[in-house]
Design an enzyme around this catalytic site. Structure first.
Site, short mmCIF file in Angstrom:
data_model
loop_
_atom_site.label_atom_id
_atom_site.label_comp_id
_atom_site.label_asym_id
_atom_site.label_seq_id
_atom_site.Cartn_x
_atom_site.Cartn_y
_atom_site.Cartn_z
N CYS A 1 0.81 -1.23 0.00
CA CYS A 1 0.00 0.00 0.00
C CYS A 1 0.84 1.27 0.00
CB CYS A 1 -0.94 0.01 1.20
SG CYS A 1 -1.97 -1.45 1.30
N HIS B 1 -2.89 7.07 3.13
CA HIS B 1 -3.37 5.79 2.60
C HIS B 1 -4.77 5.54 3.14
CE1 HIS B 1 -3.91 1.74 1.50
NE2 HIS B 1 -3.57 1.20 2.64
N ASN C 1 -10.09 0.03 0.60
CA ASN C 1 -8.64 0.07 0.57
C ASN C 1 -8.15 -0.49 -0.76
OD1 ASN C 1 -5.91 -0.40 0.83
ND2 ASN C 1 -6.05 -1.30 2.88
O1 UT7 Z 1 -3.38 -1.40 3.98
C1 UT7 Z 1 -3.29 -1.98 5.25
C2 UT7 Z 1 -4.40 -2.97 5.38
N1 UT7 Z 1 -5.05 -3.23 6.58
C3 UT7 Z 1 -5.50 -2.35 7.52
O2 UT7 Z 1 -5.23 -1.20 7.56
C4 UT7 Z 1 -6.40 -2.96 8.56
C5 UT7 Z 1 -6.10 -2.49 9.96
N2 UT7 Z 1 -7.10 -3.00 10.88
C6 UT7 Z 1 -8.38 -2.56 10.89
O3 UT7 Z 1 -8.76 -1.73 10.10
C7 UT7 Z 1 -9.31 -3.11 11.96
O4 UT7 Z 1 -8.57 -3.88 12.87
C8 UT7 Z 1 -10.51 -3.94 11.39
C9 UT7 Z 1 -11.45 -3.02 10.60
C10 UT7 Z 1 -9.98 -5.03 10.46
C11 UT7 Z 1 -11.27 -4.58 12.52
O5 UT7 Z 1 -11.74 -3.58 13.40
P1 UT7 Z 1 -11.59 -3.77 14.98
O6 UT7 Z 1 -12.22 -2.61 15.60
O7 UT7 Z 1 -10.12 -3.99 15.25
O8 UT7 Z 1 -12.45 -5.03 15.26
P2 UT7 Z 1 -12.01 -6.41 15.94
O9 UT7 Z 1 -11.11 -7.17 15.02
O10 UT7 Z 1 -11.54 -6.12 17.32
O11 UT7 Z 1 -13.39 -7.13 16.03
C12 UT7 Z 1 -14.40 -6.71 16.92
C13 UT7 Z 1 -15.57 -7.65 16.76
C14 UT7 Z 1 -15.18 -9.12 16.86
O12 UT7 Z 1 -16.25 -9.78 17.48
P3 UT7 Z 1 -16.13 -10.20 19.04
O13 UT7 Z 1 -14.92 -11.08 19.10
O14 UT7 Z 1 -15.95 -8.91 19.77
O15 UT7 Z 1 -17.42 -10.89 19.29
C15 UT7 Z 1 -15.12 -9.55 15.42
O16 UT7 Z 1 -15.37 -10.92 15.25
O17 UT7 Z 1 -16.13 -7.45 15.44
C16 UT7 Z 1 -16.22 -8.73 14.79
N3 UT7 Z 1 -16.05 -8.49 13.38
C17 UT7 Z 1 -17.08 -8.17 12.57
N4 UT7 Z 1 -18.38 -8.01 12.82
C18 UT7 Z 1 -19.14 -7.65 11.78
C19 UT7 Z 1 -14.91 -8.54 12.64
N5 UT7 Z 1 -15.18 -8.25 11.36
C20 UT7 Z 1 -16.52 -8.02 11.29
C21 UT7 Z 1 -17.39 -7.66 10.24
N6 UT7 Z 1 -18.69 -7.48 10.54
N7 UT7 Z 1 -16.96 -7.47 8.98
#
Ligand code: UT7
Length: 311
Positions: A109, A233, A263
């Site tokens: 990226c 980004h 993204n």
């Molecule tokens: O170019 C670089 C590429 N990548 C990035 O920049 C990604 C960087 N990371 C992120 O943007 C974030 O970590 C995410 C958007 C991927 C995830 O957000 P988060 O606030 O860190 O959520 P989390 O992983 O802590 O998940 C919270 C909850 C979990 O459920 P429980 O365990 O609390 O019950 C996940 O299972 O949200 C759940 N979850 C979802 N729920 C609905 C994870 N993905 C989803 C989804 N829809 N798509």
């Protein structure tokens, strides 16, 4: 002595759009969750790196008034080349009718900023006309059953023509960095799908953006207050928000297209930059800070004095 300047720019997005509602039919997610946690509303999919690059590259050259035969070098930033080899740059070069060196550059990226900084060095070294393209088709390597990643990514391309025609430097400061010790937190094997430890990428991304921006500004000899537009980004609105807070830059200085593109990796910075140019957000003489991070973990920043032709 002549310096490189941006004389043409264009973007391309594939036709097919996937909304959050469409994704909610594929995996257990919702429009509300995706918007709240990432800031994304829709993304373009089913793109091919070479096709998107040809479209964006052709339009950028037309805008610059540059004939393809006059391009001396093509730098194509991508981590999703259509094939392992030859380089997608070679395919694009042929389709655009150029006769020059053609290189794929993979900094994930951060690729577009890596490409821009590299091109400016070639310009300083005497190369007259360079086409830089950032193009990625992440939809092809997305695991559409993994709700933790599939809601984030999309496809697109952005291109700029750099010509050695400025009397003063336009690239005032830059920073390129990679921390290979964190390579395993965001990765894709040959023939595989994207694996990401989202939380760890998030945490490191905020720090990497801050460090890259701070270093580039320092090397440019300017401060945050001198910057008119920040082009970050486009990965997650919360990452941009957190990084800009740490840098003391108000969010309204950020160029954002994330809501409608997701993204798009190496395409994300040129997509957001060209959108800001189209909206008249940058005047000649303004300073623009481009800053990205990505798999690697790579990071890159560039401070550019906006010096369009005819200004
Ligand atoms: O170019 C670089 C590429 N990548 C990035 O920049 C990604 C960087 N990371 C992120 O943007 C974030 O970590 C995410 C958007 C991927 C995830 O957000 P988060 O606030 O860190 O959520 P989390 O992983 O802590 O998940 C919270 C909850 C979990 O459920 P429980 O365990 O609390 O019950 C996940 O299972 O949200 C759940 N979850 C979802 N729920 C609905 C994870 N993905 C989803 C989804 N829809 N798509």
């Amino acid at each position: 002595m002549a310096h490189g300047r941006i004389t043409g720019w264009a973007t391309h997005l594939p036709e097919r759009i996937l909304t959050n509602h469409d994704l909610a039919e594929l995996v257990d997610t919702s429009d509300e969750w995706i918007r709240e946690r990432s800031g994304i509303g829709a993304r373009h999919v089913d793109g091919k790196v070479t096709e998107m690059s040809v479209e964006a590259g052709r339009d950028a050259m037309a805008m610059a008034g540059v004939d393809p035969s006059d391009v001396d070098l093509l730098l194509l930033a991508t981590c999703t080349s259509d094939q392992q080899f030859p380089a997608s740059a070679s395919v694009v070069q042929n389709e655009l009718g150029m006769s020059c060196g053609a290189i794929d550059l993979n900094a994930a990226c951060s690729g577009f900023v890596y490409g821009l900084v590299t091109a400016m060095q070639f310009a300083e070294g005497g190369v007259e006309t360079i086409l830089v393209i950032g193009s990625d088709a992440l939809s092809g390597i997305t695991d559409w059953t993994d709700r933790g990643t599939c809601v984030l990514f999309g496809d697109g391309a952005g291109a700029v023509v750099i010509q050695r025609s400025a009397s003063t430097p336009t690239l005032l400061g830059w920073d390129l960095m990679s921390d290979g010790s964190a390579a395993s937190i965001l990765t894709c094997e040959h023939g595989g799908k994207i694996f990401m430890n989202g939380k760890e990428v998030f945490r490191r991304a905020v720090l990497a953006l801050e460090a890259a921006a701070t270093n580039a500004l320092e090397r440019a000899g300017v401060t945050m207050d001198d910057i008119t537009l920040v082009v970050p980004h486009q990965a997650n609105i919360r990452i941009v928000d957190a990084a800009l807070k740490r840098l003391g830059i108000p969010m309204d200085k950020a160029a954002m297209v994330l809501e409608r593109t997701g993204n798009t990796s190496a395409a994300s910075i040129p997509l957001a930059f060209v959108d800001a140019l189209d909206k008249g957000r940058v005047e000649p003489g303004d300073l623009v800070l481009m800053v990205g991070f990505g798999a690697g973990m790579s990071s890159a920043a560039a401070v550019v004095r906006w010096d369009p032709p005819g200004a």
